[in-house]
Design a protein around this motif. Structure first.
Motif, mmCIF file in Angstrom:
data_model
loop_
_atom_site.group_PDB
_atom_site.id
_atom_site.type_symbol
_atom_site.label_atom_id
_atom_site.label_comp_id
_atom_site.label_asym_id
_atom_site.label_seq_id
_atom_site.Cartn_x
_atom_site.Cartn_y
_atom_site.Cartn_z
ATOM 1 N N LYS A 69 -6.613 -10.327 2.422
ATOM 2 C CA LYS A 69 -7.105 -9.104 1.800
ATOM 3 C C LYS A 69 -8.473 -8.768 2.377
ATOM 4 O O LYS A 69 -9.293 -9.646 2.614
ATOM 5 N N LYS A 70 -8.690 -7.462 2.577
ATOM 6 C CA LYS A 70 -9.940 -6.995 3.172
ATOM 7 C C LYS A 70 -10.601 -5.985 2.245
ATOM 8 O O LYS A 70 -9.928 -5.106 1.712
ATOM 9 N N ALA A 71 -11.923 -6.136 2.090
ATOM 10 C CA ALA A 71 -12.655 -5.267 1.178
ATOM 11 C C ALA A 71 -13.928 -4.755 1.825
ATOM 12 O O ALA A 71 -14.512 -5.406 2.687
ATOM 13 N N PHE A 85 -11.180 -13.304 0.611
ATOM 14 C CA PHE A 85 -11.236 -11.971 1.201
ATOM 15 C C PHE A 85 -12.035 -11.975 2.499
ATOM 16 O O PHE A 85 -12.918 -12.810 2.700
ATOM 17 N N LYS A 107 -8.430 -1.702 5.374
ATOM 18 C CA LYS A 107 -8.991 -2.304 4.166
ATOM 19 C C LYS A 107 -8.071 -2.077 2.967
ATOM 20 O O LYS A 107 -7.380 -1.063 2.875
ATOM 21 N N ASN A 108 -8.083 -3.049 2.043
ATOM 22 C CA ASN A 108 -7.278 -2.953 0.834
ATOM 23 C C ASN A 108 -8.061 -2.441 -0.368
ATOM 24 O O ASN A 108 -7.486 -1.851 -1.278
#
Length: 92
Positions: free
Chosen positions: A2-4, A26, A75-76
């Motif tokens: 997951k990318k933030a 992340f 990005k999520n």
């Protein structure tokens, strides 16, 4: 993975959020412009543990100057923590 994106990542809340996201696995892109109304030394201290993490990258930019379409492509999540501290300065 997951990318933030976390805006205001060098502030108290933003840096705590980044640490938590990294602990949860992340990949985090932090954004902060280091304005003069928040002591930059405090922000640098908040970033000390983050800058050593392999899954953290920092953009020292104003949020209005970024290419958000490109930035958010993979990005999520976006956590928008950027703000001007203190009510009076935000009225001007």
């Amino acid at each position: 993975m997951k990318k933030a994106v976390v805006t205001g990542c060098a502030g108290f809340i933003g840096s705590a959020l980044c640490r938590r996201l990294l602990a949860e696995g992340f990949e985090v892109t932090g954004i902060d412009c280091f304005t003069s109304n928040y002591d930059p030394k405090i922000k640098e201290k908040n970033l000390e543990s983050l800058s050593e993490h392999v899954n953290f990258s920092l953009l020292r930019n104003q949020i209005l100057d970024l290419d958000w379409k490109a930035l958010l492509l993979d990005k999520n999540f976006v956590f928008h923590q950027a703000a001007i501290p203190g009510v009076r300065t935000s009225w001007g």
